[in-house]
Design a protein around this motif. Structure first.
Motif, PDB file in Angstrom:
ATOM      1  N   LEU A 161     -22.152 -64.103 -58.852  1.00  0.00           N
ATOM      2  CA  LEU A 161     -22.688 -65.317 -59.461  1.00  0.00           C
ATOM      3  C   LEU A 161     -21.786 -65.793 -60.604  1.00  0.00           C
ATOM      4  N   LEU A 162     -21.444 -67.059 -60.585  1.00  0.00           N
ATOM      5  CA  LEU A 162     -20.623 -67.630 -61.658  1.00  0.00           C
ATOM      6  C   LEU A 162     -21.484 -67.866 -62.904  1.00  0.00           C
ATOM      7  N   GLY A 163     -20.865 -67.759 -64.052  1.00  0.00           N
ATOM      8  CA  GLY A 163     -21.592 -68.056 -65.288  1.00  0.00           C
ATOM      9  C   GLY A 163     -21.914 -69.541 -65.359  1.00  0.00           C
ATOM     10  N   ASP A 164     -22.988 -69.868 -66.113  1.00  0.00           N
ATOM     11  CA  ASP A 164     -23.381 -71.274 -66.235  1.00  0.00           C
ATOM     12  C   ASP A 164     -22.306 -72.122 -66.920  1.00  0.00           C
ATOM     13  N   ASP A 165     -21.432 -71.464 -67.670  1.00  0.00           N
ATOM     14  CA  ASP A 165     -20.433 -72.241 -68.403  1.00  0.00           C
ATOM     15  C   ASP A 165     -19.099 -72.343 -67.664  1.00  0.00           C
ATOM     16  N   GLU A 166     -19.065 -71.878 -66.413  1.00  0.00           N
ATOM     17  CA  GLU A 166     -17.827 -72.013 -65.635  1.00  0.00           C
ATOM     18  C   GLU A 166     -17.834 -73.339 -64.883  1.00  0.00           C
ATOM     19  N   LEU A 167     -16.712 -74.053 -65.013  1.00  0.00           N
ATOM     20  CA  LEU A 167     -16.672 -75.396 -64.430  1.00  0.00           C
ATOM     21  C   LEU A 167     -15.840 -75.411 -63.155  1.00  0.00           C
ATOM     22  N   GLU A 168     -16.338 -74.769 -62.135  1.00  0.00           N
ATOM     23  CA  GLU A 168     -15.608 -74.694 -60.865  1.00  0.00           C
ATOM     24  C   GLU A 168     -16.192 -75.687 -59.864  1.00  0.00           C
ATOM     25  N   VAL A 169     -15.317 -76.154 -58.990  1.00  0.00           N
ATOM     26  CA  VAL A 169     -15.775 -77.035 -57.923  1.00  0.00           C
ATOM     27  C   VAL A 169     -15.999 -76.174 -56.678  1.00  0.00           C
ATOM     28  N   SER A 170     -17.116 -76.388 -55.984  1.00  0.00           N
ATOM     29  CA  SER A 170     -17.440 -75.552 -54.823  1.00  0.00           C
ATOM     30  C   SER A 170     -16.673 -75.969 -53.589  1.00  0.00           C
ATOM     31  N   ARG A 209     -21.739 -72.816 -53.367  1.00  0.00           N
ATOM     32  CA  ARG A 209     -22.921 -73.141 -54.154  1.00  0.00           C
ATOM     33  C   ARG A 209     -24.156 -73.093 -53.258  1.00  0.00           C
ATOM     34  N   ILE A 210     -25.197 -72.412 -53.735  1.00  0.00           N
ATOM     35  CA  ILE A 210     -26.495 -72.568 -53.083  1.00  0.00           C
ATOM     36  C   ILE A 210     -27.215 -73.601 -53.933  1.00  0.00           C
ATOM     37  N   SER A 211     -27.462 -74.742 -53.335  1.00  0.00           N
ATOM     38  CA  SER A 211     -28.041 -75.850 -54.079  1.00  0.00           C
ATOM     39  C   SER A 211     -29.335 -75.421 -54.767  1.00  0.00           C
ATOM     40  N   GLY A 212     -29.472 -75.818 -56.025  1.00  0.00           N
ATOM     41  CA  GLY A 212     -30.674 -75.489 -56.783  1.00  0.00           C
ATOM     42  C   GLY A 212     -30.688 -74.073 -57.315  1.00  0.00           C
ATOM     43  N   GLU A 213     -29.626 -73.331 -57.045  1.00  0.00           N
ATOM     44  CA  GLU A 213     -29.623 -71.920 -57.446  1.00  0.00           C
ATOM     45  C   GLU A 213     -28.403 -71.566 -58.302  1.00  0.00           C
ATOM     46  N   GLY A 214     -27.223 -71.849 -57.789  1.00  0.00           N
ATOM     47  CA  GLY A 214     -26.029 -71.545 -58.567  1.00  0.00           C
ATOM     48  C   GLY A 214     -24.811 -71.375 -57.675  1.00  0.00           C
ATOM     49  N   GLN A 215     -23.677 -71.063 -58.309  1.00  0.00           N
ATOM     50  CA  GLN A 215     -22.418 -70.909 -57.570  1.00  0.00           C
ATOM     51  C   GLN A 215     -22.023 -69.439 -57.489  1.00  0.00           C
ATOM     52  N   TYR A 216     -21.459 -69.074 -56.351  1.00  0.00           N
ATOM     53  CA  TYR A 216     -20.994 -67.705 -56.137  1.00  0.00           C
ATOM     54  C   TYR A 216     -19.511 -67.715 -55.783  1.00  0.00           C
ATOM     55  N   ARG A 217     -18.817 -66.665 -56.239  1.00  0.00           N
ATOM     56  CA  ARG A 217     -17.417 -66.508 -55.860  1.00  0.00           C
ATOM     57  C   ARG A 217     -17.349 -65.475 -54.744  1.00  0.00           C
ATOM     58  N   LEU A 218     -16.795 -65.882 -53.593  1.00  0.00           N
ATOM     59  CA  LEU A 218     -16.674 -64.974 -52.450  1.00  0.00           C
ATOM     60  C   LEU A 218     -15.206 -64.782 -52.089  1.00  0.00           C
ATOM     61  N   LYS A 266     -28.968 -74.911 -66.838  1.00  0.00           N
ATOM     62  CA  LYS A 266     -27.637 -74.764 -66.246  1.00  0.00           C
ATOM     63  C   LYS A 266     -26.761 -75.963 -66.602  1.00  0.00           C
ATOM     64  N   LEU A 267     -27.332 -77.148 -66.458  1.00  0.00           N
ATOM     65  CA  LEU A 267     -26.561 -78.359 -66.729  1.00  0.00           C
ATOM     66  C   LEU A 267     -26.167 -78.412 -68.202  1.00  0.00           C
ATOM     67  N   ARG A 268     -27.112 -78.054 -69.057  1.00  0.00           N
ATOM     68  CA  ARG A 268     -26.827 -78.052 -70.495  1.00  0.00           C
ATOM     69  C   ARG A 268     -25.651 -77.112 -70.813  1.00  0.00           C
ATOM     70  N   ALA A 269     -25.662 -75.928 -70.185  1.00  0.00           N
ATOM     71  CA  ALA A 269     -24.580 -74.954 -70.415  1.00  0.00           C
ATOM     72  C   ALA A 269     -23.248 -75.514 -69.947  1.00  0.00           C
ATOM     73  N   LYS A 270     -23.263 -76.200 -68.783  1.00  0.00           N
ATOM     74  CA  LYS A 270     -22.015 -76.745 -68.243  1.00  0.00           C
ATOM     75  C   LYS A 270     -21.496 -77.880 -69.115  1.00  0.00           C
ATOM     76  N   ILE A 271     -22.393 -78.694 -69.612  1.00  0.00           N
ATOM     77  CA  ILE A 271     -21.968 -79.807 -70.466  1.00  0.00           C
ATOM     78  C   ILE A 271     -21.338 -79.261 -71.747  1.00  0.00           C
ATOM     79  N   GLU A 272     -21.967 -78.238 -72.265  1.00  0.00           N
ATOM     80  CA  GLU A 272     -21.454 -77.602 -73.482  1.00  0.00           C
ATOM     81  C   GLU A 272     -20.059 -77.013 -73.219  1.00  0.00           C
ATOM     82  N   ALA A 273     -19.919 -76.354 -72.067  1.00  0.00           N
ATOM     83  CA  ALA A 273     -18.629 -75.766 -71.700  1.00  0.00           C
ATOM     84  C   ALA A 273     -17.575 -76.854 -71.545  1.00  0.00           C
ATOM     85  N   PHE A 274     -17.981 -77.973 -70.975  1.00  0.00           N
ATOM     86  CA  PHE A 274     -17.071 -79.097 -70.778  1.00  0.00           C
ATOM     87  C   PHE A 274     -16.570 -79.618 -72.122  1.00  0.00           C
TER      88      PHE A 274
END
Lengths: 269, 92
Positions: free
Chosen positions: B57-66, B4-13, A125-133
């Motif tokens: 669930l947000l994609g891993d490449d989305e840079l959102e702040v929770s 964000r559920i820590s250790g799991e990922g971010q969700y848009r509600l 996940k972190l790798r994907a976010k860094i790449e996106a950044f």
């Protein structure tokens, strides 16, 4: 939002802003965040390696304990066949303790596997976010004025920063768990080093510390049950007292030990 | 609203979901504050469940702040209590 999530959110936000504030000059924010991101990724990799090492250590202990279980089972049968019930019981007590340890090691190994999986996911996940950044900052720089680009990039950096803080938490939890397991592994090593699972034929006459500890650790009903079961399996053999010399000397264990399975093994052939 | 559920990922509600989530979360808070483990697992599972079923669930490449960060799903009652009393999972 109050309570747990509120507290969690506040602390993470504070961490992220601390992470980003380090760069006073806005121009530095970008380089600094990126450098931090890459560092964090290295840390996660190291964290995964640590968990794997801890897991391997426990697995080695498992296989050594499995051998002890087989050996002690064989010795208990041999002792019983030779009419030495006391010695058989001592061997079964040790076997019982070793089996309990094995079960607990099993649980711990799967817990570490779980941690390993979580960290691997986090790393991804972190790798994907860094790449996106990295991609996003180029786009932003091309599309916006310097001042606005700075704001947008720092928003994106905060998004990555939150992921970094989250990975940091996952690592901390993995380290804590690994340390607990290490303590556990050390305790098993101590039992092993004290000769707990060694050859029962080496037992002296008197009751030593190990014997007293064993009596406390092993489950008396389970030992009695197994003794009774062995007796019935051996049939009349147990009623004919034979000299203790029939029990093989240490280092000369019979071949059956290699063939038998840990736990519910059959009588030596 | 991003959760964000820590250790799991971010969700848009939906922002409209905030109130119900808040109620569920307060229930967990009350249990932890009460100091007895009874009902903790169920109450916390209800929070996680709500986020997972109502959120995307947000994609891993989305840079959102929770907006909200929920502790890890495998948090124990003991860890939650420490978190609540301010000596939490994450050192300040």
């Amino acid at each position: 939002m109050a309570g747990l999530t509120g507290r969690m959110s506040t602390v993470v936000k504070a961490k992220v802003s601390k992470l980003l504030d380090r760069a006073e000059d806005p121009g530095e924010t970008l380089d600094y965040s990126y450098q931090k991101q890459v560092e964090q990724l290295q840390n996660v990799k190291k964290g995964i390696a640590d968990v794997v090492t801890a897991k391997k250590r426990l697995q080695m202990q498992e296989s050594s304990l499995q051998q002890s279980v087989v050996k002690l089972d064989t010795q208990a049968r041999q002792a019983l066949a030779a009419g030495n019930e006391e010695l058989a019981k001592a061997a079964l007590e040790r076997k019982n303790v070793a089996q309990t340890e094995l079960q607990s090691l099993d649980t711990q190994v799967s817990e570490l596997e779980d941690q390993q999986q979580k960290l691997t996911d986090s790393e991804q996940k972190l790798r994907a976010k860094i790449e996106a950044f990295r991609t996003k900052k180029e786009v932003i720089k091309a599309q916006y004025s310097a001042a606005e680009a700075q704001v947008r990039i720092s928003e994106a950096a905060t998004g990555v920063g939150e992921q970094m803080a989250d990975v940091g938490l996952a690592m901390q939890r993995a380290v804590d768990k690994t340390e607990n397991m290490r303590a556990r592994a050390d305790a098993v090593s101590e039992l092993e080093a004290a000769g707990t699972f060694d050859d029962v034929t080496q037992l002296g006459g008197g009751e030593d510390d190990i014997d007293r500890q064993l009596k406390q650790l092993s489950s008396a009903p389970a030992v009695e049950d197994e003794l009774a079961k062995m007796k019935s399996e051996l049939g009349s053999g147990a009623q004919q007292p034979a000299p203790a010399a029939q029990i093989p000397a240490p280092g000369a264990e019979g071949a059956p030990a290699d063939a038998a399975q840990p736990g519910e093994s059959g009588a030596p052939s | 609203m991003i959760v964000r559920i820590s250790g799991e990922g971010q969700y848009r509600l939906d922002d409209a979901d905030a109130q119900r989530l808040n109620e569920l979360e307060n229930a967990v808070g009350e249990i932890v504050e009460g100091g007895s483990e009874d009902g903790f697992d169920d109450a916390f599972a209800a929070v996680l469940d709500y986020v997972r079923t109502h959120g995307t669930l947000l994609g891993d490449d989305e840079l959102e702040v929770s907006d909200v960060i929920v502790p890890p799903a495998d948090i124990s009652f003991e860890e939650a209590s420490r978190e609540f009393s301010g000596e939490g999972l994450i050192p300040d």
